[in-house]
Design a protein around this motif. Structure first.
Motif, mmCIF file in Angstrom:
data_model
loop_
_atom_site.group_PDB
_atom_site.id
_atom_site.type_symbol
_atom_site.label_atom_id
_atom_site.label_comp_id
_atom_site.label_asym_id
_atom_site.label_seq_id
_atom_site.Cartn_x
_atom_site.Cartn_y
_atom_site.Cartn_z
ATOM 1 N N ALA A 215 32.730 33.458 19.934
ATOM 2 C CA ALA A 215 32.426 32.460 20.788
ATOM 3 C C ALA A 215 33.344 31.662 21.085
ATOM 4 O O ALA A 215 33.720 31.151 22.239
ATOM 5 C CB ALA A 215 31.148 31.504 20.178
ATOM 6 N N GLU A 218 35.854 33.317 23.432
ATOM 7 C CA GLU A 218 35.194 33.361 24.870
ATOM 8 C C GLU A 218 35.480 32.024 25.413
ATOM 9 O O GLU A 218 35.688 31.984 26.784
ATOM 10 C CB GLU A 218 33.775 33.882 24.967
ATOM 11 C CG GLU A 218 33.914 35.275 24.450
ATOM 12 C CD GLU A 218 32.399 35.734 24.250
ATOM 13 O OE1 GLU A 218 31.421 35.066 24.147
ATOM 14 O OE2 GLU A 218 32.124 37.357 24.337
ATOM 15 N N LYS A 219 35.256 30.924 24.664
ATOM 16 C CA LYS A 219 35.220 29.678 25.304
ATOM 17 C C LYS A 219 36.675 29.317 25.527
ATOM 18 O O LYS A 219 37.064 28.522 26.715
ATOM 19 C CB LYS A 219 34.854 28.393 24.158
ATOM 20 C CG LYS A 219 34.922 27.172 24.762
ATOM 21 C CD LYS A 219 33.826 26.792 25.656
ATOM 22 C CE LYS A 219 33.787 25.572 26.107
ATOM 23 N NZ LYS A 219 32.705 25.240 27.142
ATOM 24 N N GLU A 220 37.675 29.738 24.939
ATOM 25 C CA GLU A 220 39.182 29.503 25.106
ATOM 26 C C GLU A 220 39.703 30.162 26.491
ATOM 27 O O GLU A 220 40.002 29.758 27.605
ATOM 28 C CB GLU A 220 39.817 30.213 24.341
ATOM 29 C CG GLU A 220 41.359 29.823 24.453
ATOM 30 C CD GLU A 220 41.836 28.611 24.237
ATOM 31 O OE1 GLU A 220 42.801 28.097 24.485
ATOM 32 O OE2 GLU A 220 40.893 27.804 23.562
ATOM 33 N N GLU A 222 37.061 30.722 29.030
ATOM 34 C CA GLU A 222 36.334 29.768 30.061
ATOM 35 C C GLU A 222 37.043 28.613 30.413
ATOM 36 O O GLU A 222 37.213 28.170 31.678
ATOM 37 C CB GLU A 222 35.140 29.300 29.333
ATOM 38 C CG GLU A 222 33.895 30.400 29.455
ATOM 39 C CD GLU A 222 32.611 29.762 28.714
ATOM 40 O OE1 GLU A 222 32.557 28.666 28.628
ATOM 41 O OE2 GLU A 222 31.711 30.820 28.615
ATOM 42 N N ARG A 223 37.999 28.119 29.488
ATOM 43 C CA ARG A 223 38.800 26.793 29.756
ATOM 44 C C ARG A 223 40.146 27.218 30.611
ATOM 45 O O ARG A 223 40.627 26.207 30.977
ATOM 46 C CB ARG A 223 39.228 26.162 28.279
ATOM 47 C CG ARG A 223 38.098 25.611 27.388
ATOM 48 C CD ARG A 223 38.690 25.445 26.087
ATOM 49 N NE ARG A 223 37.847 24.778 25.186
ATOM 50 C CZ ARG A 223 37.821 24.590 24.018
ATOM 51 N NH1 ARG A 223 38.747 24.991 23.307
ATOM 52 N NH2 ARG A 223 36.698 23.906 23.407
#
Length: 414
Positions: A215, A218-220, A222-223
């Motif tokens: 997670a 994946e968030k990285e 998205e950023r």
């Protein structure tokens, strides 16, 4: 030496003295309230006799306007400015190089539209590694569950053997040594079960850690794409292509102008006349007039000015109203009766109170204090005069209370 200019100067000086310093005495003499004795006559220069006789023959003439009170909307008048409904600096949450072309200032962007795109670098590899670790952790679950089942089966067998040994020992067919051995086997099996269960929990904890790593990776990712949080206009260019952005660096600034706020500050003496939802209007410096409603009224006064902030939401679909424009604000309040008078009719009494001079019964002058409600192009709206009043609009500065005058009436201008 010429005698005529000298005598003329003396006459003018004497008349000015009488008109300025002895005005009340002079006016009383003019209306016949005081007789001039022979001693007084000796004090008056002979050159002033014609002027005194002229004043005695006629009263002061003034122009009077009869005013009737009218019901008006007692709006609260404020001075304020326009303000964007929302303004935010969109910042980066990670560090990377910008790989997108910049958007130029003034561009309208929709909510969710891309503003800046950052180079992913090795972040996709990190995601793949985290996913592999998660898969490996999940593959260990069946083995851990099998070990738990095996340990549970051994515990069941040990319990059965212990039960049999105990029964036989009670009838004398088994020794105490055998009973002790079976009990030891039970304890060992129980320890094996606990160990297997601990291994299963460790495996499950590893899965959760791997899921968190996936997670985060994946968030990285998205950023790397920075988007607009709401629809609005860009106040500056977004980050330039090739520039290095660190966490917290500004990608761009967005302002929302529809609806736009008109902000003013209400004095504490009038804040009780303003309510949420009240109709309000504003006139901008370019002459445009806009309307809206009060959406916010501060409960806390500004410590420096002792005023309360009030916000008015105004539609601005074409975004023609800009942030920071000066505006004259009117907020609707309870109506009251007032008189519309020329601004020149206002005067001050000896105590410095604002008011007007009116004609009462017998054409006698009286001063009436008034409260200024509104200043318009047609005149000023004032209260404090009752339903009707005869107001001196020309000559009020040359008369005082109690003086009888000769009024000339004129119609009020519409």
């Amino acid at each position: 030496m010429r005698i005529v200019p000298f005598l003329t100067a003396i006459v003018v000086t004497a008349m000015l003295y009488l008109l300025v310093m002895e005005r009340e005495t002079l006016m009383a003499f003019a209306i016949g309230e005081q007789e001039i004795t022979s001693e007084d006559k000796t004090d008056i220069p002979a050159a002033d006799a014609p002027a005194m006789a002229a004043l005695a023959q006629s009263m002061v003439k003034v122009v009077v306007q009869t005013s009737e009170a009218e019901e008006i909307d007692s709006a609260v008048l404020l001075r304020g400015e326009t303000e964007a409904a929302r303004q935010v600096e969109v910042r980066a949450e990670t560090t990377a190089q910008v790989i997108s072309e910049p958007l130029r200032r003034g561009t309208f962007v929709e909510a969710g539209q891309m503003l800046c795109t950052l180079d992913p670098g090795t972040r996709h590899t990190v995601v793949a590694q985290a996913q592999a670790d998660l898969a490996n952790a999940m593959a260990q679950v069946p083995q851990a569950e099998a070990r738990v089942k095996e340990a549970q089966a051994r515990l069941n067998e040990a319990l059965i053997n212990d039960n049999v040994a105990t029964k036989l020992s009670e009838t004398g067919y088994a020794s105490e040594t055998r009973v002790a051995a079976t009990q030891a086997a039970v304890l060992s099996a129980e320890a094996g079960v606990e160990s297997a269960r601990s291994g299963l929990e460790t495996t499950q904890a590893g899965i959760r850690a791997a899921e968190a790593a996936v997670a985060a990776a994946e968030k990285e990712i998205e950023r790397l794409i920075i988007t607009a949080p709401f629809a609005g206009l860009l106040e500056n260019d977004t980050a330039e292509l090739g520039s290095l952005m660190s966490a917290g660096a500004t990608c761009g600034t967005i302002i929302q102008l529809d609806p736009i706020k008109v902000v003013g500050y209400v004095p504490e003496t009038q804040v009780h006349r303003v309510a949420l939802g009240s109709l309000a209007g504003a006139r901008l410096t370019d002459g445009r007039e806009v309307r809206g409603r009060v959406t916010f009224l501060s409960r806390s006064a500004d410590p420096q000015t002792r005023t309360f902030r009030v916000d008015i939401d105004v539609a601005n679909a074409d975004m023609s109203i800009r942030d920071g424009q000066t505006a004259d604000i009117l907020i609707a309040s309870a109506g009251s009766k007032a008189h519309l008078l020329p601004g020149s009719a206002l005067t001050l009494d000896d105590q410095g109170d604002l008011g007007v001079r009116v004609i009462e019964e017998g054409n006698v002058v009286a001063f009436k204090a008034v409260t200024l409600m509104r200043d318009t192009a047609e005149g000023v709206w004032v209260t404090g005069l009752g339903d009707s009043a005869d107001v001196i609009v020309v000559g009020q500065e040359y008369v005082v209370d109690g003086v009888t005058v000769e009024p000339t009436y004129r119609e009020a201008s519409k």
